[in-house]
Scaffold this motif. Sequence first.
Motif, mmCIF file in Angstrom:
data_model
loop_
_atom_site.group_PDB
_atom_site.id
_atom_site.type_symbol
_atom_site.label_atom_id
_atom_site.label_comp_id
_atom_site.label_asym_id
_atom_site.label_seq_id
_atom_site.Cartn_x
_atom_site.Cartn_y
_atom_site.Cartn_z
ATOM 1 N N ARG A 257 -10.176 11.304 -24.657
ATOM 2 C CA ARG A 257 -8.989 10.459 -24.584
ATOM 3 C C ARG A 257 -8.283 10.579 -23.230
ATOM 4 O O ARG A 257 -7.062 10.745 -23.146
ATOM 5 N N LEU A 258 -9.070 10.473 -22.170
ATOM 6 C CA LEU A 258 -8.531 10.614 -20.817
ATOM 7 C C LEU A 258 -7.408 9.619 -20.527
ATOM 8 O O LEU A 258 -6.312 10.012 -20.107
ATOM 9 N N THR A 259 -7.679 8.332 -20.750
ATOM 10 C CA THR A 259 -6.686 7.311 -20.395
ATOM 11 C C THR A 259 -5.379 7.522 -21.161
ATOM 12 O O THR A 259 -4.290 7.446 -20.581
ATOM 13 N N GLU A 260 -5.490 7.847 -22.437
ATOM 14 C CA GLU A 260 -4.293 8.082 -23.248
ATOM 15 C C GLU A 260 -3.509 9.291 -22.719
ATOM 16 O O GLU A 260 -2.279 9.255 -22.619
ATOM 17 N N SER A 261 -4.240 10.363 -22.370
ATOM 18 C CA SER A 261 -3.567 11.564 -21.856
ATOM 19 C C SER A 261 -2.852 11.268 -20.552
ATOM 20 O O SER A 261 -1.718 11.710 -20.331
ATOM 21 N N LEU A 262 -3.537 10.528 -19.676
ATOM 22 C CA LEU A 262 -2.920 10.163 -18.389
ATOM 23 C C LEU A 262 -1.642 9.383 -18.641
ATOM 24 O O LEU A 262 -0.594 9.669 -18.066
ATOM 25 N N MET B 18 -2.940 13.011 -11.683
ATOM 26 C CA MET B 18 -4.081 12.328 -12.307
ATOM 27 C C MET B 18 -5.372 13.123 -12.124
ATOM 28 O O MET B 18 -6.171 13.257 -13.046
ATOM 29 N N GLY B 19 -5.563 13.653 -10.928
ATOM 30 C CA GLY B 19 -6.778 14.424 -10.648
ATOM 31 C C GLY B 19 -6.841 15.666 -11.523
ATOM 32 O O GLY B 19 -7.908 16.037 -12.033
ATOM 33 N N SER B 20 -5.687 16.293 -11.692
ATOM 34 C CA SER B 20 -5.633 17.503 -12.498
ATOM 35 C C SER B 20 -6.010 17.212 -13.958
ATOM 36 O O SER B 20 -6.804 17.932 -14.567
ATOM 37 N N ILE B 21 -5.453 16.146 -14.506
ATOM 38 C CA ILE B 21 -5.755 15.799 -15.895
ATOM 39 C C ILE B 21 -7.235 15.432 -16.049
ATOM 40 O O ILE B 21 -7.899 15.833 -17.006
ATOM 41 N N TYR B 22 -7.769 14.706 -15.066
ATOM 42 C CA TYR B 22 -9.185 14.331 -15.125
ATOM 43 C C TYR B 22 -10.091 15.560 -15.186
ATOM 44 O O TYR B 22 -11.000 15.639 -16.003
ATOM 45 N N ILE C 176 2.221 3.790 -12.681
ATOM 46 C CA ILE C 176 1.360 4.090 -11.534
ATOM 47 C C ILE C 176 1.453 2.938 -10.537
ATOM 48 O O ILE C 176 1.243 1.783 -10.901
ATOM 49 N N GLU C 177 1.773 3.288 -9.281
ATOM 50 C CA GLU C 177 1.885 2.239 -8.289
ATOM 51 C C GLU C 177 0.535 1.965 -7.640
ATOM 52 O O GLU C 177 0.175 0.835 -7.363
ATOM 53 N N ARG C 178 -0.230 3.026 -7.432
ATOM 54 C CA ARG C 178 -1.494 2.929 -6.718
ATOM 55 C C ARG C 178 -2.618 3.655 -7.455
ATOM 56 O O ARG C 178 -2.661 4.884 -7.415
ATOM 57 N N PRO C 179 -3.501 2.914 -8.086
ATOM 58 C CA PRO C 179 -4.680 3.586 -8.654
ATOM 59 C C PRO C 179 -5.486 4.210 -7.520
ATOM 60 O O PRO C 179 -5.414 3.756 -6.379
ATOM 61 N N ALA C 180 -6.233 5.251 -7.836
ATOM 62 C CA ALA C 180 -6.962 5.982 -6.799
ATOM 63 C C ALA C 180 -8.421 6.158 -7.176
ATOM 64 O O ALA C 180 -8.742 6.387 -8.338
ATOM 65 N N LEU C 181 -9.285 6.037 -6.200
ATOM 66 C CA LEU C 181 -10.710 6.292 -6.409
ATOM 67 C C LEU C 181 -10.959 7.773 -6.153
ATOM 68 O O LEU C 181 -10.534 8.303 -5.125
ATOM 69 N N ALA C 182 -11.639 8.421 -7.086
ATOM 70 C CA ALA C 182 -11.732 9.881 -7.029
ATOM 71 C C ALA C 182 -13.168 10.387 -7.131
ATOM 72 O O ALA C 182 -13.610 10.828 -8.184
ATOM 73 N N PRO C 183 -13.908 10.344 -6.028
ATOM 74 C CA PRO C 183 -15.270 10.892 -6.060
ATOM 75 C C PRO C 183 -15.256 12.415 -5.968
ATOM 76 O O PRO C 183 -14.242 13.012 -5.608
ATOM 77 N N MET C 184 -16.384 13.021 -6.305
ATOM 78 C CA MET C 184 -16.527 14.456 -6.112
ATOM 79 C C MET C 184 -17.082 14.684 -4.712
ATOM 80 O O MET C 184 -18.074 14.062 -4.323
#
Lengths: 332, 332
Positions: free
Chosen positions: A316-321, A157-161, A118-126
């Motif tokens: 296990r979100l982080t592991e799945s990502l 990433m958004g989809s998996i979350y 991942i080059e750029r982590p992203a902030l993902a609010p609803m």
Amino acid sequence: MRIAIDAMGGDHAPKSSVEGALAAAREWSDANIILVGRKQDLEPLMINAPSNLSIHHAEEVIDAEDEPVKAVRRKKDASMVVAGRMVREGEADAMISAGNTGALMTTGLLVVGRMEGIERPALAPMIPTLDGRGVLALDLGANMDAKPEHLAQYGLMGSIYRQKVHGIAKPRVGLLNVGTEAKKGNELTKAAYPLLEEMPIEFVGNVEARDVLTGACDVLVCDGFAGNILLKTLEGTAGAMFSLLKQEFTKSLKNKLAAAVLMPSMRGLKQTLDYKEHGGAPLLGLSGLVVKGHGSSDGEAIKNAVRQARVAVQSRLTESLSEEISGKRVAE
Amino acid sequence: MRIAIDAMGGDHAPKSSVEGALAAAREWSDANIILVGRKQDLEPLMINAPSNLSIHHAEEVIDAEDEPVKAVRRKKDASMVVAGRMVREGEADAMISAGNTGALMTTGLLVVGRMEGIERPALAPMIPTLDGRGVLALDLGANMDAKPEHLAQYGLMGSIYRQKVHGIAKPRVGLLNVGTEAKKGNELTKAAYPLLEEMPIEFVGNVEARDVLTGACDVLVCDGFAGNILLKTLEGTAGAMFSLLKQEFTKSLKNKLAAAVLMPSMRGLKQTLDYKEHGGAPLLGLSGLVVKGHGSSDGEAIKNAVRQARVAVQSRLTESLSEEISGKRVAE
């Protein structure tokens, strides 16, 4: 599981953090909640604390006014930085903070560290939608400019979350754009479109800003600049309309009486459109889980962020990502 | 002065065009209004036409579905193209069209031609503000990507337009951005900021999306992508809120009675937020004046666009823009 809370971050901290932590520890006995912050400030607030709630002392505090990168680099014993270090070193499975957003992004990058690939982590609010389901929008963080590849990763990433944390089987991923046709957009979105098509996600194509509120997708992909314009316009329009309506509705006694009847409906709508109601925002693409609470979080909001973090850790979100991202990289 | 109207463009054309032209010709005897389009369609509608209203026959029509560049290149006898040619050749001082937006932008570029010194003409509609004054936003046209220099020119052109056409002595020019501090933004806005500071305008700095509606500036500078997100979010939020309120307000007899009392206020607010109420959008940076009417323009809207074009021609807008731009270029 262990969830660390930056107890000193947020407008109402540490009171809000302690209240939220107490409520969360009582509700979820499988979670060890760790309040990270000044012991001398936290202890007096911890009345009847259950055994799964503890304090991890950290002497310093990062303020809302602190310059993010400087603060994270210099205040090595700040509650936010210490919580980040606990995640990196496996002493906590997740961290939550309602503090300085820029500093939290920096803590994510410099202390917790990026996920490989991942080059750029992203902030993902609803972002609120009228049907109450909401849409996860990313990036709404500090990255104002994005490359097409970043947008594609945001989509994944958004989809998996949303699968893991919200239980949506096939989240519909949309690209924020100026028209629905594939060829529409600026250079960035035109280049991102085919990349999103190749991702193992339910890509529903371009989504126009006016259709976001009506729930055209479950995940909205955008760069930080466009996302900010969208969110702030939504907030500004809703806020302005409510204040204008209020003004009109109190103009005469007749209006006041009529408005009183309609007040519950108005309040419901206001709540629907208030994005602060929609819980914390995950910072996706880090090697550990970081959840950002709104600066004005109260105890209830902190508890909700714990709920969110707990589901993410359980699923296990982080592991799945990480598996999905590295799988994707191998496949390339 | 002579004002050409593309009589065949718009959802309600040619009826709307003829109605608007008739009303305008009756009100302003100093203006010669020329309806450009199919004589056989227009003549039957022209009842009691005053002598300052005439028809210039053009056999072809550009539809809403036509691919802009192709249509303008191939349909040389289309009403829109003919009107553009009249402006270029000095047979008309301005043209108005409510037709295909992309085709009108193309007609501006390829038929009317760019003003010397302008790289990118900009479409500049009024975005509603709560105080009813509105803000001129540019670019909201077909240019999705912009360079910093384009944004600086947009600021200058928008400022001159508001001076000349709206009589604002010192229009406040703002840059659409994600924060008010000078260093905020993406690469584009960060580079455009110092260029706008150097312009001979009242630059008030960055303006956040949520402050646009409350009238933070008279001219809002943005690239076409960000501007589209802003405008569509505003439309979408206002529209969605009205439909939700309507739904709530008709839920019960009690609600219906209360809502009836408040209806005039609601209607007023709806009108304030409807950007179609704010007249035509000039296409700035061309060697002649082109005004775009909304696709759904009725006769009243066409008449208003004529009013706007008339003021612009009277105030020598195009000449002023040209002098200011070339002066700026000489000074560089």
